[in-house]
Design an enzyme around this catalytic site. Structure first.
Site, PDB file in Angstrom:
ATOM      1  N   PRO A   2      14.027  29.720 -38.735  1.00  0.00           N
ATOM      2  CA  PRO A   2      14.385  31.033 -38.197  1.00  0.00           C
ATOM      3  C   PRO A   2      13.303  31.556 -37.258  1.00  0.00           C
ATOM      4  O   PRO A   2      12.114  31.420 -37.513  1.00  0.00           O
ATOM      5  CB  PRO A   2      14.493  31.905 -39.451  1.00  0.00           C
ATOM      6  CG  PRO A   2      14.811  30.950 -40.547  1.00  0.00           C
ATOM      7  CD  PRO A   2      14.065  29.696 -40.199  1.00  0.00           C
ATOM      8  N   GLU A   3      13.737  32.149 -36.164  1.00  0.00           N
ATOM      9  CA  GLU A   3      12.802  32.743 -35.222  1.00  0.00           C
ATOM     10  C   GLU A   3      12.708  34.242 -35.479  1.00  0.00           C
ATOM     11  O   GLU A   3      13.369  34.784 -36.362  1.00  0.00           O
ATOM     12  CB  GLU A   3      13.241  32.432 -33.790  1.00  0.00           C
ATOM     13  CG  GLU A   3      13.188  30.937 -33.477  1.00  0.00           C
ATOM     14  CD  GLU A   3      13.134  30.661 -31.988  1.00  0.00           C
ATOM     15  OE1 GLU A   3      12.621  31.506 -31.238  1.00  0.00           O
ATOM     16  OE2 GLU A   3      13.600  29.587 -31.570  1.00  0.00           O
TER      17      GLU A   3
END
Length: 301
Positions: A2-3
């Site tokens: 996840p960013e």
């Protein structure tokens, strides 16, 4: 992995349940994730009230009334879900975020459970992580800047500290490719591969271009660097608004899927037409430092 927009989406999904709630018990169903849990982790968190839920780069920060902060990282497959009601009741599950691929709710991967009591009653926030690449740490809130996970991080891409003048100072004299410079967490905290590709496309900058070319001989930012900073802010804001990019394992706390991936202009669009008006180019893919980079050779210079 996840960013930043995905992590911010999760933070916003968890905050209404967690902020102001007391941790009746922090249940650890194993001794470690990617790393061992801090010594006496459950005991130190149990009985404490959650003052606020924050984020630094890709880390969730759970501030407790004891002055301690729980630092949580989702790794590649980690997710939180919310179960409302007393533990003996049939739970109503939510997973913060909107995702294209469903996240795991297999109980054998439920490794950490926050048993909470708040203004709206009892609930549980459950951390599920099939691959166990995520982790949790605990640190004194006043010492977060020297924590090994947070030390040396650059400014947030959404904060006022990120400016063209700041990047000009970091980029001057550097032959480092723009893509690599933007992924360097010491330059900008939490900016990842997807959104770097998108920001470079929006600012019409080639990812292999030397960073120093965006700085004048006197050390001032060029207009192109001004545009790059604006593009970074805009693409992160758009992704947060859309609930994240929804790639594979990422999921929000209400179990729904984010749809910013439908708005990708360049990422994962190799061979497709460039979306820049009147460009006529075709999106290409190259590999930089072992990671895929997507860009338009026609309009990104």
């Amino acid at each position: 992995m996840p960013e930043l927009p995905e992590v911010e989406t999760v933070r916003r999904g968890l905050a209404p349940t967690m902020e102001g709630a007391r941790i009746v018990r922090l249940e650890l169903r194993r001794g470690d994730l990617r790393f061992p849990f801090p010594e006496a982790f459950g005991e130190k968190a149990s009985g404490r009230t959650i003052v606020s839920l924050g984020r630094r780069a890709k880390y969730l920060l759970i501030d407790l009334d004891s002055g301690a902060t729980i630092i949580a990282h989702l790794g590649m497959s980690g997710s939180f879900r919310i179960e409302a009601g007393p533990i003996a009741d049939t739970p109503i599950s939510e997973t913060p975020g909107e995702f294209h691929h469903p996240r795991s709710k297999d109980e054998k991967h439920d490794h950490v459970i926050f048993h909470l009591e708040g203004p709206s009653g009892q609930s549980r926030v459950i951390y599920n992580d099939p691959r166990r690449f995520g982790f949790m740490d605990m640190a004194d809130r006043t010492a977060l800047d020297i924590n090994p996970f947070l030390h040396g991080l650059g400014p947030e891409p959404t904060g006022n500290a990120l400016s063209a003048a700041y990047l000009a100072e970091r980029f001057k004299g550097k032959a480092q490719p723009l893509k690599s410079a933007l992924l360097d967490q010491k330059n900008i905290a939490g900016l990842g591969n997807i959104y770097v590709c998108e920001a470079l496309w929006r600012s019409h900058l080639k990812p292999t271009r030397a960073s120093a070319t965006l700085v004048t001989p006197t050390g001032k930012p060029t207009k192109q660097l001004d545009l790059l900073v604006s593009s970074i802010r805009d693409v992160i804001a758009d992704a947060i608004l859309a609930g994240g990019s929804s790639l594979r394992d990422h999921i929000q706390t209400d179990g729904s899927l984010g749809y910013f991936q439908h708005s990708f202009s360049v990422y994962d669009r190799e061979g497709q037409p460039c979306r820049t008006p009147d460009c006529g180019g075709t999106i290409a893919r190259i590999v930089q430092a072992g990671r895929s980079t997507f860009y338009c050779p026609n309009c990104q210079k």
